[in-house]
Design a protein around this motif. Sequence first.
Motif, mmCIF file in Angstrom:
data_model
loop_
_atom_site.group_PDB
_atom_site.id
_atom_site.type_symbol
_atom_site.label_atom_id
_atom_site.label_comp_id
_atom_site.label_asym_id
_atom_site.label_seq_id
_atom_site.Cartn_x
_atom_site.Cartn_y
_atom_site.Cartn_z
ATOM 1 N N THR A 42 0.824 10.319 12.167
ATOM 2 C CA THR A 42 0.081 9.833 13.323
ATOM 3 C C THR A 42 0.339 8.350 13.546
ATOM 4 O O THR A 42 0.819 7.639 12.659
ATOM 5 C CB THR A 42 -1.426 10.053 13.132
ATOM 6 O OG1 THR A 42 -1.827 9.443 11.897
ATOM 7 C CG2 THR A 42 -1.759 11.525 13.105
ATOM 8 N N THR A 43 0.003 7.899 14.740
ATOM 9 C CA THR A 43 0.101 6.480 15.076
ATOM 10 C C THR A 43 -1.229 6.058 15.683
ATOM 11 O O THR A 43 -2.177 6.844 15.745
ATOM 12 C CB THR A 43 1.257 6.232 16.065
ATOM 13 O OG1 THR A 43 1.396 4.831 16.280
ATOM 14 C CG2 THR A 43 1.001 6.939 17.397
ATOM 15 N N ALA A 44 -1.319 4.837 16.145
ATOM 16 C CA ALA A 44 -2.558 4.352 16.748
ATOM 17 C C ALA A 44 -2.622 4.760 18.217
ATOM 18 O O ALA A 44 -1.596 4.839 18.897
ATOM 19 C CB ALA A 44 -2.642 2.831 16.624
ATOM 20 N N ALA A 50 -1.007 -1.074 16.652
ATOM 21 C CA ALA A 50 -0.486 -0.288 15.521
ATOM 22 C C ALA A 50 -0.155 -1.163 14.322
ATOM 23 O O ALA A 50 -0.474 -0.815 13.177
ATOM 24 C CB ALA A 50 0.741 0.500 15.965
ATOM 25 N N SER A 54 -1.938 -0.835 10.732
ATOM 26 C CA SER A 54 -1.139 -0.449 9.560
ATOM 27 C C SER A 54 -1.232 -1.496 8.459
ATOM 28 O O SER A 54 -1.216 -1.159 7.264
ATOM 29 C CB SER A 54 0.321 -0.225 9.960
ATOM 30 O OG SER A 54 0.903 -1.431 10.425
ATOM 31 N N TYR A 61 -2.915 4.617 6.701
ATOM 32 C CA TYR A 61 -2.398 4.659 8.068
ATOM 33 C C TYR A 61 -1.144 5.536 8.123
ATOM 34 O O TYR A 61 -0.336 5.558 7.196
ATOM 35 C CB TYR A 61 -2.054 3.257 8.555
ATOM 36 C CG TYR A 61 -1.465 3.230 9.960
ATOM 37 C CD1 TYR A 61 -2.285 3.398 11.068
ATOM 38 C CD2 TYR A 61 -0.094 3.081 10.162
ATOM 39 C CE1 TYR A 61 -1.760 3.392 12.355
ATOM 40 C CE2 TYR A 61 0.443 3.079 11.441
ATOM 41 C CZ TYR A 61 -0.393 3.231 12.535
ATOM 42 O OH TYR A 61 0.131 3.235 13.791
ATOM 43 N N GLY A 62 -0.979 6.242 9.224
ATOM 44 C CA GLY A 62 0.235 7.033 9.429
ATOM 45 C C GLY A 62 0.234 8.379 8.752
ATOM 46 O O GLY A 62 1.284 9.035 8.672
ATOM 47 N N THR A 485 -7.777 6.468 10.954
ATOM 48 C CA THR A 485 -7.006 5.318 11.436
ATOM 49 C C THR A 485 -6.309 5.616 12.761
ATOM 50 O O THR A 485 -6.045 4.708 13.548
ATOM 51 C CB THR A 485 -5.954 4.890 10.402
ATOM 52 O OG1 THR A 485 -5.150 6.035 10.042
ATOM 53 C CG2 THR A 485 -6.611 4.339 9.144
ATOM 54 N N ALA A 486 -6.017 6.896 13.031
ATOM 55 C CA ALA A 486 -5.365 7.261 14.293
ATOM 56 C C ALA A 486 -6.326 7.144 15.470
ATOM 57 O O ALA A 486 -5.899 7.205 16.625
ATOM 58 C CB ALA A 486 -4.823 8.687 14.207
#
Length: 615
Positions: A42-44, A50, A54, A61-62, A485-486
């Motif tokens: 996943t990303t922001a 992002a 991260s 994260y991710g 976090t996403a």
Amino acid sequence: MGSDYGLPRDLSHLQKARSFYKPSLPPCLQGTTVRVEFGDATTAADPSGAQAISQSFPHTYGQPLAHFLKPTSIVPDAQIINQHPAIKVGLVFCGRQSPGGHNVVWGLHEALKIHNPASTLLGFLGGSEGLFAQKTLEITDEVLTTYKNQGGYDLLGRSKDQIRTTEQVNSAMAACNALELDGLVIVGGVTSNTDAAHLAETFSQSKCSTKVIGVPVTLNGDLKNQFVEANVGFDTVCKVDSQLISNLCTDALSAGKYYYFVRLMGQKASHVALECTLQSHPNMVILGEEVVASKLTIFDITKQICDAVQARSEKEIYHGVILLPEGLIENIPEVYGLLKEIHRFLRQGVSIDKISSQLSPWASALFQFLPPFIREELLLYPESDDSAQLSQIETEKLLAVLVETEMSKRLKEGTYKGKKFTAICHFLGYQARGSLPSKFDCDYAYVLGHICYHILAAGLNGYMATVTNLKDSLSKWRCGAAPITAMMAVKDCGRASGSMTIGRPVVHPAIVDLRGRVYEVLRQNATKFLMEDFYRNPGPLQFDGPGAESRTVSLCIEDLDYMGRIKELNVYLDKVRCIVKPGCSQDILKAALSAMSSVTDILSVMSSPSNGNIN
């Protein structure tokens, strides 16, 4: 253990009947085998944040999305978990109580016992304070007997304190280590789940073996994003409030001489007010998001209401119902500025009786203009996030006073020729949040509790339990987990100015989308609601019969099946890979390259930070 927590309740006949109801489970959660498919990393949601996210969450994260699969699913790379060692899990209620929270406890307890009867669930007593102090109650079938499908948080108690300072985080980690917890489940809204993400990261950095999971439970309905379609409690609160509002509509229509000003709980966003409007059809609603977008002053809002009252009087109508979200007061630009000054002085330790003399000239003028009761309420010490104590500020009374003053002025000047304006004010919030939960909230919370176990069985940390396709029948719900976090961003929309501010990565409350389908439905019907008394009464909560399976209007209108679309996209990508292989014709290859080039160009533009697309 506090004597007030976990004691058997004296149930009414209806409560007893509800306690015997057992929600069903979607096929993907049935049985003792956990089947999980992991998606891409996943990303922001906001690409511009992002890097900051991260850097703040290097360990969590991710992480990939997780989908839990039904037994008939054929996914070659799915992880199949058949071994379930005994585990110990802690659960804490954070934030304000929300109907259905008890069923998260029930669902998690049942899932633990189904997969290994030796597993243990501990509830922390008194919310985060109980977590820090390691005060627990072991959850058993006997303890749960009178709390299944019941409202409130009185099984364990709750706290609205944050788990954020170094001391608090260390206390939480010490409790998890001392109690040898394999998992910690945090039940709450945007603030609580932000704390859950930070705890998960800190635990991972410190090599603490406890996995942290968040559950979206808040009556405000503002923990919504591409992964979370709805929050536990929102359905119940809106249905209970809507019936009360509808009763007021009927009363107003019957008496023909009162205007009801109704303020609704819901914190900064206006989701509850919008949903209740669509369910009960009052004459008018003023959303905080509209005020921000149009930069309306308190005088603009007063005039808007007065003009509506005058328009109705020209049709010989002298009654009505007006809804106001409790966050409205902070969305009025000049009041927001005044609050910022007051809060700064309060945090500096300036005594309340001296603040008015230290305000800037414009703020002092506004402060003196406001009625004395509002001045007292604006001087209340702010919440931990620097917002006002919204539930204590009687915005409905303020507007009723201002409208009455203006209508009296118009009557005296002869510009208004109708009857004397009379207002009656109400605040709806506490009446609904302690209600028996709706069938939807009972089912949803129970399923989320089961998902929490599946997340722990998969060894995941820093995830939120999610269910999509909620507007369909329970058997078609899609269960999964998404990294918290996403859901984070470092940008936040200023409440009154509409400006963007940069801060620490958090899960921000989702506001009403003024470009969305739900708001569009409101605007299409606004004139009819205002002038035609198109009142609608959904009636009391239904646990059986035709109304029991109803969903909120907003959930049915919105098209939110994000996880379903991700899976659908992967199906198309797999088809492309199957068709475009070495040996395919030049024409197929050229067509695929042309199409993919166009798609990637479009997506690159849409996802660029300068485009500002963070939906």
